[in-house]
Structures are given as structure tokens and as C-alpha cells.
Design a protein around this motif. Structure first.
Motif, PDB file in Angstrom:
ATOM      1  N   LEU A 242       0.818  -1.217   0.000  1.00  0.00           N
ATOM      2  CA  LEU A 242       0.000   0.000   0.000  1.00  0.00           C
ATOM      3  C   LEU A 242       0.853   1.267   0.000  1.00  0.00           C
ATOM      4  O   LEU A 242       0.694   2.116  -0.885  1.00  0.00           O
ATOM      5  CB  LEU A 242      -0.970  -0.006   1.186  1.00  0.00           C
ATOM      6  N   PRO A 243       1.772   1.466   0.963  1.00  0.00           N
ATOM      7  CA  PRO A 243       2.577   2.680   0.901  1.00  0.00           C
ATOM      8  C   PRO A 243       3.488   2.742  -0.320  1.00  0.00           C
ATOM      9  O   PRO A 243       3.776   3.837  -0.823  1.00  0.00           O
ATOM     10  CB  PRO A 243       3.387   2.658   2.209  1.00  0.00           C
ATOM     11  N   MET A 244       3.950   1.610  -0.826  1.00  0.00           N
ATOM     12  CA  MET A 244       4.806   1.629  -2.014  1.00  0.00           C
ATOM     13  C   MET A 244       4.076   2.212  -3.220  1.00  0.00           C
ATOM     14  O   MET A 244       4.612   3.033  -3.967  1.00  0.00           O
ATOM     15  CB  MET A 244       5.308   0.215  -2.330  1.00  0.00           C
ATOM     16  N   VAL A 245       2.822   1.800  -3.410  1.00  0.00           N
ATOM     17  CA  VAL A 245       2.070   2.296  -4.563  1.00  0.00           C
ATOM     18  C   VAL A 245       1.603   3.731  -4.325  1.00  0.00           C
ATOM     19  O   VAL A 245       1.709   4.581  -5.215  1.00  0.00           O
ATOM     20  CB  VAL A 245       0.887   1.359  -4.879  1.00  0.00           C
ATOM     21  N   TYR A 246       1.085   4.025  -3.143  1.00  0.00           N
ATOM     22  CA  TYR A 246       0.672   5.397  -2.850  1.00  0.00           C
ATOM     23  C   TYR A 246       1.849   6.360  -3.046  1.00  0.00           C
ATOM     24  O   TYR A 246       1.682   7.462  -3.571  1.00  0.00           O
ATOM     25  CB  TYR A 246       0.165   5.513  -1.411  1.00  0.00           C
ATOM     26  N   ALA A 247       3.037   5.958  -2.604  1.00  0.00           N
ATOM     27  CA  ALA A 247       4.208   6.819  -2.735  1.00  0.00           C
ATOM     28  C   ALA A 247       4.572   7.027  -4.208  1.00  0.00           C
ATOM     29  O   ALA A 247       4.933   8.139  -4.617  1.00  0.00           O
ATOM     30  CB  ALA A 247       5.386   6.219  -1.979  1.00  0.00           C
ATOM     31  N   ALA A 248       4.480   5.968  -5.001  1.00  0.00           N
ATOM     32  CA  ALA A 248       4.804   6.100  -6.424  1.00  0.00           C
ATOM     33  C   ALA A 248       3.856   7.060  -7.135  1.00  0.00           C
ATOM     34  O   ALA A 248       4.239   7.728  -8.099  1.00  0.00           O
ATOM     35  CB  ALA A 248       4.763   4.728  -7.089  1.00  0.00           C
ATOM     36  N   GLU A 251       2.748  13.263  -6.143  1.00  0.00           N
ATOM     37  CA  GLU A 251       3.302  14.336  -6.982  1.00  0.00           C
ATOM     38  C   GLU A 251       4.193  15.232  -6.128  1.00  0.00           C
ATOM     39  O   GLU A 251       3.712  16.031  -5.334  1.00  0.00           O
ATOM     40  CB  GLU A 251       2.161  15.165  -7.587  1.00  0.00           C
ATOM     41  N   GLY A 252       5.497  15.085  -6.265  1.00  0.00           N
ATOM     42  CA  GLY A 252       6.427  15.946  -5.546  1.00  0.00           C
ATOM     43  C   GLY A 252       6.834  15.390  -4.199  1.00  0.00           C
ATOM     44  O   GLY A 252       6.212  14.471  -3.661  1.00  0.00           O
ATOM     45  N   ASP A 253       7.873  15.992  -3.630  1.00  0.00           N
ATOM     46  CA  ASP A 253       8.460  15.478  -2.393  1.00  0.00           C
ATOM     47  C   ASP A 253       7.525  15.601  -1.196  1.00  0.00           C
ATOM     48  O   ASP A 253       7.480  14.698  -0.344  1.00  0.00           O
ATOM     49  CB  ASP A 253       9.771  16.219  -2.098  1.00  0.00           C
ATOM     50  N   ASP A 254       6.787  16.691  -1.094  1.00  0.00           N
ATOM     51  CA  ASP A 254       5.887  16.861   0.051  1.00  0.00           C
ATOM     52  C   ASP A 254       4.800  15.791   0.061  1.00  0.00           C
ATOM     53  O   ASP A 254       4.486  15.210   1.103  1.00  0.00           O
ATOM     54  CB  ASP A 254       5.260  18.260   0.036  1.00  0.00           C
ATOM     55  N   ALA A 255       4.216  15.545  -1.113  1.00  0.00           N
ATOM     56  CA  ALA A 255       3.185  14.506  -1.205  1.00  0.00           C
ATOM     57  C   ALA A 255       3.784  13.128  -0.942  1.00  0.00           C
ATOM     58  O   ALA A 255       3.143  12.270  -0.322  1.00  0.00           O
ATOM     59  CB  ALA A 255       2.523  14.548  -2.578  1.00  0.00           C
ATOM     60  N   LEU A 256       5.007  12.914  -1.405  1.00  0.00           N
ATOM     61  CA  LEU A 256       5.683  11.643  -1.155  1.00  0.00           C
ATOM     62  C   LEU A 256       5.848  11.428   0.343  1.00  0.00           C
ATOM     63  O   LEU A 256       5.581  10.326   0.861  1.00  0.00           O
ATOM     64  CB  LEU A 256       7.045  11.643  -1.844  1.00  0.00           C
ATOM     65  N   ARG A 257       6.248  12.457   1.058  1.00  0.00           N
ATOM     66  CA  ARG A 257       6.475  12.354   2.498  1.00  0.00           C
ATOM     67  C   ARG A 257       5.188  11.996   3.244  1.00  0.00           C
ATOM     68  O   ARG A 257       5.201  11.308   4.261  1.00  0.00           O
ATOM     69  CB  ARG A 257       7.043  13.682   3.015  1.00  0.00           C
ATOM     70  N   GLN A 258       4.058  12.445   2.723  1.00  0.00           N
ATOM     71  CA  GLN A 258       2.772  12.205   3.374  1.00  0.00           C
ATOM     72  C   GLN A 258       2.103  10.899   2.935  1.00  0.00           C
ATOM     73  O   GLN A 258       1.133  10.459   3.556  1.00  0.00           O
ATOM     74  CB  GLN A 258       1.827  13.377   3.110  1.00  0.00           C
ATOM     75  N   ALA A 259       2.598  10.284   1.864  1.00  0.00           N
ATOM     76  CA  ALA A 259       1.918   9.120   1.288  1.00  0.00           C
ATOM     77  C   ALA A 259       1.704   7.978   2.283  1.00  0.00           C
ATOM     78  O   ALA A 259       0.612   7.394   2.343  1.00  0.00           O
ATOM     79  CB  ALA A 259       2.681   8.630   0.055  1.00  0.00           C
ATOM     80  N   PRO A 260       2.703   7.597   3.111  1.00  0.00           N
ATOM     81  CA  PRO A 260       2.462   6.493   4.047  1.00  0.00           C
ATOM     82  C   PRO A 260       1.360   6.789   5.053  1.00  0.00           C
ATOM     83  O   PRO A 260       0.647   5.869   5.497  1.00  0.00           O
ATOM     84  CB  PRO A 260       3.819   6.333   4.746  1.00  0.00           C
ATOM     85  N   TYR A 261       1.188   8.060   5.418  1.00  0.00           N
ATOM     86  CA  TYR A 261       0.133   8.418   6.360  1.00  0.00           C
ATOM     87  C   TYR A 261      -1.227   8.465   5.659  1.00  0.00           C
ATOM     88  O   TYR A 261      -2.255   8.179   6.277  1.00  0.00           O
ATOM     89  CB  TYR A 261       0.446   9.764   7.021  1.00  0.00           C
TER      90      TYR A 261
END
Length: 430
Positions: A242-248, A251-261
Motif C-alpha cells: 500500500l505505501p509503495m504504490v501510494y508513494a509512487a 506528486e512531488g516530495d511533500d506529497a511523497l512524504r505524506q503518502a504512508p500516512y
């Protein structure tokens, strides 16, 4: 009780397809699939087989035609009426109707999508592409097929008596482990061994042995079909997928940082109680906990799946204490490469400080070490992971850098975004 040795001797019989049902899979896959179906159904993903033990030449051991036959059989499967009734009407984690009607209607009509298989040297390249809810359900059966075909290849030339002795020794080996665990106070153990099992029949035997040998200390199995067949709890929550796909998809570093949450916010809406278990190590446990929103501290527990397990539990305890939570009321599920000695050690170290629980995998359902010449049945590390989402590569860092996966430049980016510093390398056993 099934005579496993005789069935193995006659393993070409059609009564023994390796995967017998679409619910011959881990419970967490179905929970995650429902979440994906609800929140990200249109995402296009690619899953790929990765043999992390290159010394096991799968393409030399396993006939390609036999592999295709087993994979094609899986594509012919659909839910039976009894399986559908069990999923629709059973109580899971104290909740009736865990699976929503719209998801069940979709699942009842499902046939798994096409696969791509190619031999590359001494290994197989096996990939699955398509919509995320469909493709994700290939992971566990694909691994089960490769693992069991490897077992069958090693056992193929053994005679009837040799096989009887082999399985008698393996049964004795497991029962001796069970006898050790019987004496451990308040230990809680579940079978997590579907994905790298020796075979379906052997996993089913192991579960029956645990039921008889451990009683209430054995809390259930991750395998849905065996849970239904043996009338025991189906166990599982969520995984790194789940976090692997959400992170992929971020869009951008800020969204990436929040993806696992974001993953866990979606999960929070759907589940409560013992299904609210955090898996924090996808991009480093410490960084994940340092940046976690306060509401996550109220979740039931944490699963420790990479790195040093004791260190992971201590990190969780400190985090709960800093957030004003009582660790003694929290569950810590250990699930990485466990065997009896480590289970006993961790139980004694953390009992009374947290509520320890153990997801026992490969060395429950596939410990034939030392039982055949040249140790050709020793477990090996085979995974099937999401490698891209909507055309973007996925990344996993883990608390063990030897488990990291993804393009090198993306791994470096994720380490920067998630603040992952120096890590301790540990051998990847399974």
C-alpha cells in the motif's frame, strides 16, 4: 489425516493442483484489495517476481510447461458458493460483514488477468500487469506455485519409503518446536507461512499440528482457505504494498512524504480494533514515527518486519511513551524470519512491557533444512512485488538496506525525503 508422502509421490495427479482456490491466499491481501477497490481501483500496476537467492536456479529446476499449467489453472479459478458465503457472513476480528457487498460482487465475478512468463538465464521473469485490485491478487498464488514446484522438483526422484521417512523427520522437527513453545507463558502465535510454504498440504498439516499442540496460544492462520477449512481465525492486516504504490503516485516530495500516512488514513476510515496495526518500516521506522500524526499513536499496535526486532520494539515503546500512550496496552507483532529461539527470546524480553504476538512464516511451513542431501530443500528468498504504478517505479527502503528495492536514483531520493540515515545491513534469510 492426509498421507502427504503418498500424494507427493503421485504429485502429477490432477487432484493436487498447487493453488486450489482464490482464497488460498493471505487474509491481508483481501483486506488490502477491498481498500484498493474502494480508494484506488483505476491505478495500473506491474508486479514482478524477484528471486533474491540467485543460487537457486528456478528455471533449471522447474519445467516451463508445468509452471504455465499451474498458472493457467489459477486463471480458471473463481469463488465457490461456500467461499463467498464464508467471506460475506463470517465474523472477522469481531466484525460481521467485513467485506462490503460491492467488493464481494466484484470478487465473485473475478478471474485473474493474464501473466507474462519468460526464461532469462537460469531464472524466470514472471510479471503481471493491469488494474491494481486484480493484479495484486496474483502475488500469493504465484509465490506458492514457484515454491511448491521447486519442492516437487527436488523430491521427484525419491522413492515411497524415502518420502515417508523425509516427512516423518519434518513432522518430528516441527513437533519439537511446538513442544518448546508450549512451555512459554502467554505466547501468541499465528501462521504467516502461505507465501513461502513447502506445499499446500504441508501448510495445512502444520496448522493442524499447531492447533493440537498449542491450543489457545495458536491464534489463527493468514491463509483464508485453511482458516475456513479448519474453522479458525483468519489473521492479517496490511503490508508494504500500500505505501509503495501510494508513494509512487505522489506528486512531488511533500506529497511523497505524506503518502504512508495517507494510506493509514484510508485504513482508519474502514477498520478499528486489532486491524489498526501500523507497519512503519517501508521507508524507515524511526522517520515514519517521528513524522506520524498524533492520531496514529492511538492505534492498537505495530508490526516489526525488518531490521533488529528488539530494536524495532524498543523504538515503538519510546514513541508510545512520548505520545502519552501506555505501551503495556499496545500490541507488537514480530514477523521477520522467525524461528522458535527468536520467538522465545522476544517473548521473554517484551512480555509485560507490550503485548507481544508472532507471525511465524517460512520456518513454520517450510523448514526442511538438513533433511535432504546438499540441503536442496532449504528455504530461499522469493518475493513478488509491485514494481510500478501508473508507469512510475515503486521503492521500498526497509529498516534493512539489503531488502531495499527500486531504481538507484529513486532509492536515493526516497532516502533524502524520508530522512533515512545510516542503516545496519542484515542478512536476508527469507
Amino acid at each position: 489425516m492426509v498421507d502427504i508422502a503418498t500424494r507427493v509421490y503421485n504429485h502429477h495427479w490432477k487432484i493436487d493442483p498447487i493453488v486450489r482456490s482464490l482464497i488460498d491466499t493471505d487474509f491481508y491481501k483481501l483486506l488490502m484489495c477491498q481498500s484498493v477497490f474502494r480508494n484506488r481501483a483505476d491505478t495500473q500496476v506491474t508486479f514482478s517476481l524477484i528471486n533474491r537467492t540467485s543460487s537457486v536456479p528456478l528455471a533449471k529446476l522447474i519445467d516451463e510447461g508445468e509452471l504455465r499449467e499451474q498458472l493457467d489453472h489459477i486463471r480458471s479459478l473463481s469463488l465457490s458458493r461456500g467461499e463467498s458465503t464464508w467471506l460475506r457472513g463470517n465474523t472477522f476480528y469481531g466484525k460481521r460483514q467485513m467485506f462490503r457487498p460491492d467488493f464481494m460482487e466484484w470478487f465473485e465475478a473475478l478471474r485473474l488477468p493474464a501473466y507474462h512468463l519468460e526464461r532469462v538465464g537460469d531464472q524466470y521473469e514472471l510479471t503481471f500487469e493491469g488494474s491494481w485490485p486484480e493484479v495484486m491478487l496474483w502475488e500469493i498464488p504465484a509465490l506458492s506455485v514457484l515454491m511448491e514446484l521447486r519442492s516437487r522438483a527436488v523430491l521427484r526422484d525419491m522413492g515411497k519409503f524415502e518420502l515417508q521417512v523425509l516427512y516423518a523427520r519434518a513432522m518430528t522437527k516441527l513437533w519439537e518446536k511446538i513442544e518448546v513453545l508450549r512451555s512459554v507463558d502467554r505466547v501468541r502465535i499465528a501462521d504467516f507461512g502461505t507465501r513461502r510454504r513447502h506445499s499446500f498440504l504441508w501448510q495445512d498439516w502444520c496448522v493442524q499440528a499447531m492447533i493440537e499442540g498449542l491450543g489457545e496460544k495458536f491464534v489463527g492462520t493468514s491463509n483464508c482457505r485453511i482458516a475456513m477449512k479448519r474453522d479458525i481465525e483468519a489473521i492479517g492486516t496490511n503490508a508494504h504494498e500500500l505505501p509503495m504504490v501510494y508513494a509512487a503516485l505522489a506528486e512531488g516530495d511533500d506529497a511523497l512524504r505524506q503518502a504512508p500516512y495517507e494510506v493509514l488514513a484510508d485504513w482508519h476510515e474502514e477498520h478499528e480494533g486489532n486491524l489498526r496495526i501500523i507497519l512503519p518500516d517501508t521507508y524507515g521506522t524511526k522517520g515514519f514515527l517521528d513524522g506520524a500524526p498524533d492520531w496514529l499513536a492511538g492505534w492498537t499496535g505495530i508490526r516489526v518486519d525488518s531490521g533488529d526486532p528488539a530494536e524495532g520494539a524498543e523504538t515503538a515503546i519510546r514513541w508510545w511513551e512520548e505520545r502519552g500512550e501506555n505501551p503495556r496496552k499496545k500490541m507488537v507483532i514480530f514477523s521477520d524470519g522467525l524461528d522458535v529461539e527468536k520467538i522465545v527470546e522476544l517473548q521473554r524480553q517484551f512480555a509485560g512491557r507490550v503485548k507481544p504476538s508472532f507471525g511465524w512464516g517460512t520456518l513454520l511451513t517450510n523448514d526442511f533444512r538438513g533433511l535432504v542431501p546438499e540441503d536442496r530443500l532449504a528455504p530461499f528468498s522469493l518475493v513478488c512485488k509491485a514494481v510500478s504504478a501508473n508507469g512510475r517505479p515503486t521503492v521500498k527502503l526497509s529498516d534493512n538496506p539489503n531488502k531495499a528495492m527500486g531504481p538507484a536514483e529513486e532509492i536515493d531520493r526516497y532516502k533524502r525525503v524520508f530522512g533515512v540515515g545510516a542503516q545496519t545491513e542484515m542478512d536476508v534469510f527469507v
